[in-house]
Design a protein around this motif. Structure first.
Motif, PDB file in Angstrom:
ATOM      1  N   ASP A 525       0.854  -1.185   0.000  1.00 51.35           N
ATOM      2  CA  ASP A 525       0.000   0.000   0.000  1.00 51.35           C
ATOM      3  C   ASP A 525       0.895   1.242   0.000  1.00 51.35           C
ATOM      4  O   ASP A 525       2.061   1.178   0.407  1.00 51.35           O
ATOM      5  CB  ASP A 525      -0.915   0.013   1.227  1.00 51.35           C
ATOM      6  N   SER A 527       0.631   5.924  -0.088  1.00 52.32           N
ATOM      7  CA  SER A 527      -0.183   7.138  -0.127  1.00 52.32           C
ATOM      8  C   SER A 527       0.720   8.354   0.064  1.00 52.32           C
ATOM      9  O   SER A 527       1.863   8.240   0.499  1.00 52.32           O
ATOM     10  CB  SER A 527      -1.252   7.110   0.980  1.00 52.32           C
ATOM     11  N   GLU A 534      -7.429  11.319  -3.372  1.00 58.07           N
ATOM     12  CA  GLU A 534      -6.577  10.215  -2.951  1.00 58.07           C
ATOM     13  C   GLU A 534      -6.125   9.353  -4.128  1.00 58.07           C
ATOM     14  O   GLU A 534      -4.992   8.867  -4.161  1.00 58.07           O
ATOM     15  CB  GLU A 534      -7.314   9.339  -1.926  1.00 58.07           C
ATOM     16  N   ASN A 537      -3.214  10.899  -5.750  1.00 55.03           N
ATOM     17  CA  ASN A 537      -1.999  10.654  -4.971  1.00 55.03           C
ATOM     18  C   ASN A 537      -1.414   9.279  -5.281  1.00 55.03           C
ATOM     19  O   ASN A 537      -0.203   9.121  -5.454  1.00 55.03           O
ATOM     20  CB  ASN A 537      -2.302  10.755  -3.473  1.00 55.03           C
ATOM     21  N   ARG A 538      -2.275   8.272  -5.346  1.00 53.17           N
ATOM     22  CA  ARG A 538      -1.810   6.908  -5.631  1.00 53.17           C
ATOM     23  C   ARG A 538      -1.234   6.818  -7.051  1.00 53.17           C
ATOM     24  O   ARG A 538      -0.202   6.177  -7.283  1.00 53.17           O
ATOM     25  CB  ARG A 538      -2.953   5.905  -5.466  1.00 53.17           C
TER      26      ARG A 538
END
Length: 682
Positions: A525, A527, A534, A537-538
């Motif tokens: 994961d 971030s 979001e 951002n990924r």
């Protein structure tokens, strides 16, 4: 080059004449007229430069005339003009529509490649771009406006059909010293006459002018000292790894314009080692591989970083790989003589935060995998002909004037940092290595009260013979200048937790609150807090850190010990402007991607104490023995936790006993006290 130009001269003149006629025509739909006329005007401007170049009229230009010409050529994409430039996909879509706007914006960016081509007198490349522009213009002259697919296919087949030329050229540029456009400028120019900078064809800002002027004022012995540090690090890279430099013929030098006075001395040093310089232009400014001038507009580069989405498919990947393999086979003697890159990085430019534009092209999931496939296949070909076990590198970094009013003081400080006493650091770092070698894993904990939420366990390999083996390399000033780190390739199984840094600058981009989670050494994961969305951002991390891989392993764990650099960064408040080369020496750092010994894991490496560094592989890189395609990712990104954000870094023994190395931002291991002295000034 002259022969190629003669072969294409007639086509070049015909295409230029046809494009010149377009400015007075109104044969395309009204909404596209401005685009074609403005682009034709730019090409006509290139034609005028070609006349000035071939007639040697540019030799008579004053410095001010050169500056004006350079400004005119890059004017359209500079920040003040970019909002109304067809190079801006957002503006192009607004003016030309969603069907063709982004495609025609891409076409314009391809045509802008003519700027360096005209200074290098590469008429063949200019001609084929002219002919592409004419072909698309002709299609818009027809009764029915072409579909997206029709224009996309023209662009696709242009990229595919000319792969024989473009890919072959790029391969040869990387290994052939007879392609000496840049070398001749560096060796033969009078650096007091700053007009030489403009002859490279790159955008020249005040940064490059002021950098050249500053170096011109330095005494010869200072320039020689810097060049010697640079080239001696390169030589040591071969020495410490037991590689034979004498069998090599060439070195690839990469640098930023303005540093030519140092580079010329470096060339002379390399020639004494038997190495001829190979210096080629950086093709992709986001990656900075090659020589380059100023970046006219980073947003422009960011907007077009994924333009290959227009044409990227499996047949094209196969074709480009096939051409690349054929080219390397054709030039295999030149490739075998390449010793590796010598890189002089710069830092200090204004921080860039990109804006994500919906009009810009993005790779779909299938294309992301194809991009990964191409990079993997290409790296295998390069390693086949420029063998990893036979090559080395060196890398050093210096500030540019844009860093601020204290530039000269910062430059002097960096020269000192780059020439610190290696022997002193070697002895201190050995204490750290001796402690780490006792551990089964390393525990890293961030200082929550200072905003860092790192909680990470990094597993270590087991030593079979501690008297003769070690896990960590004692890195001083050889390939990675300056001094100051110990590093290893960690064991993936048992490496778990979260890496967090509140602010870090990686490559061209800043990341805020970057978090990466690992399970058994692989990213699960990630971030950051750069964008409100979001998913954006990924995507930012996926593109620029993971390089479109679904997951990457933790390829390196290291402890930076250069507290002198850290104190200087704090003093001048330039922490967020330092390149990773220096930043990684200023705290523990962790690299996602390939191991530190990528492509040369089977080459034995020894520390100064005579112990062999056995942690050169991990569970993924070892797969090269079964299937090399599964072993490498073609990327390695270091992420550093600053000392001030660190609560604890300790080695943990098999019985659970701990050996603290850093606590509350200070070195606490016996024998490392000297490292805290620069921190006492903060």
């Amino acid at each position: 080059m002259q022969k190629k130009n003669e072969e294409v001269q007639e086509r070049y003149e015909l295409s230029m004449n046809r494009i010149s006629e377009m400015k007075n025509e109104q044969t395309v739909p009204a909404e596209y007229l401005s685009y074609f006329q403005r682009t034709a005007g730019f090409i006509e401007q290139i034609g005028k430069v070609e006349v000035l170049q071939s007639s040697h009229a540019l030799d008579q230009f004053t410095l001010e005339q050169w500056r004006k010409l350079n400004e005119e050529l890059y004017h359209d994409i500079l920040p003040k003009q970019y909002e109304k430039s067809y190079a801006n996909p957002e503006y192009a879509v607004k003016k030309l529509g969603e069907t063709h706007g982004a495609l025609l914006s891409f076409l314009y960016t391809e045509i802008r490649k003519m700027i360096p081509y005209v200074f290098e007198e590469r008429l063949q490349e200019i001609t084929i771009l002219n002919e592409l522009f004419i072909e698309i213009y002709n299609r818009f002259e027809e009764e029915n406006v072409p579909s997206y697919r029709e224009i996309q296919q023209i662009l696709y087949w242009f990229i595919s059909d000319y792969s024989d030329l473009t890919v072959d050229n790029r391969v040869r540029e990387a290994i052939d010293p007879s392609l000496n456009f840049a070398v001749n400028l560096i060796v033969n120019s009078d650096f007091k006459d700053l007009r030489y900078l403009y002859r490279f064809g790159e955008y020249i800002s005040e940064n490059e002018i002021q950098m050249a002027q500053y170096l011109n004022r330095l005494p010869d012995e200072t320039i020689q000292k810097i060049a010697d540090t640079f080239t001696e690090g390169y030589r040591k890279g071969f020495e410490i790894t037991g590689k034979d430099l004498s069998i090599k013929k060439t070195v690839n030098i990469r640098f930023h314009l303005g540093f030519e006075r140092i580079i010329r001395e470096a060339i002379r040093n390399f020639e004494k080692m038997g190495l001829s310089p190979v210096i080629y232009r950086a093709e992709h400014k986001l990656q900075r591989i090659g020589y380059m001038g100023a970046i006219p507009n980073r947003q422009y580069d960011y907007d077009h970083k994924s333009d290959q989405a227009i044409y990227l498919d499996k047949p094209l990947v196969d074709r480009k790989i096939s051409v690349m393999r054929t080219s390397y086979e054709k030039y295999k003697k030149l490739a075998a003589g390449m010793a590796g890159p010598a890189v002089m990085e710069t830092f200090g430019e204004a921080i860039f935060m990109p804006a994500a534009k919906k009009e810009a092209f993005v790779l779909n999931e299938k294309q992301q995998k194809l991009s990964v496939l191409y990079d993997r296949e290409a790296s295998q070909i390069v390693n086949q002909y420029i063998k990893g076990e036979e090559r080395s590198f060196t890398i050093i970094a210096f500030p540019v004037p844009e860093i601020g009013d204290c530039f000269s003081e910062i430059f002097d400080e960096i020269v000192k940092i780059n020439t610190l006493d290696s022997e002193k650091y070697q002895k201190i770092q050995q204490h750290i290595i001796d402690a780490l070698d006792q551990g089964t894993h390393v525990h890293i904990k961030g200082a929550k009260e200072r905003g860092n939420e790192t909680e990470l366990t990094v597993a270590l390999r087991k030593l079979n013979d501690p008297e003769k083996e070690t896990l960590f390399e004692n890195c001083v000033a050889d390939v990675n200048i300056p001094v100051g780190e110990v590093f290893t390739s960690p064991k993936l199984s048992g490496t778990n937790g979260t890496l967090h840094v509140t602010k870090v600058y990686l490559g061209e981009f800043q990341y805020r609150d970057l978090k990466i989670t690992f399970k058994d050494g692989k990213t699960t994961d990630y971030s950051c807090a750069n964008f409100q969305d979001e998913e954006e951002n990924r995507k930012y991390i996926l593109e620029n850190i993971l390089n479109y891989h679904d997951a990457l392993p933790l390829g390196e764990m290291a402890i930076g010990t250069n507290t002198t650099a850290y104190a200087a960064a704090k003093k001048y408040q330039i922490e967020d402007k330092l390149p990773i080369l220096i930043a990684e020496k200023m705290g523990p750092h962790f690299a996602v991607g390939d191991t530190c010994y990528s492509w040369c894991e089977d080459t034995k490496v020894y520390n100064p104490d005579g112990k062999e560094i056995i942690a050169r592989d991990n569970e993924i890189s070892i797969l090269r023995r079964e299937d090399v395609a599964k072993a490498y990712f073609g990327c390695h990104t270091d992420i550093t936790i600053p000392y001030e954000e660190l609560e604890l870094l300790e080695a943990v023994k098999e019985n659970g006993e701990t050996i603290p190395i850093i606590a509350d931002g200070r070195f606490v291991l016996e024998g490392t006290e000297e490292l805290n002295k620069p921190l006492e000034t903060l």
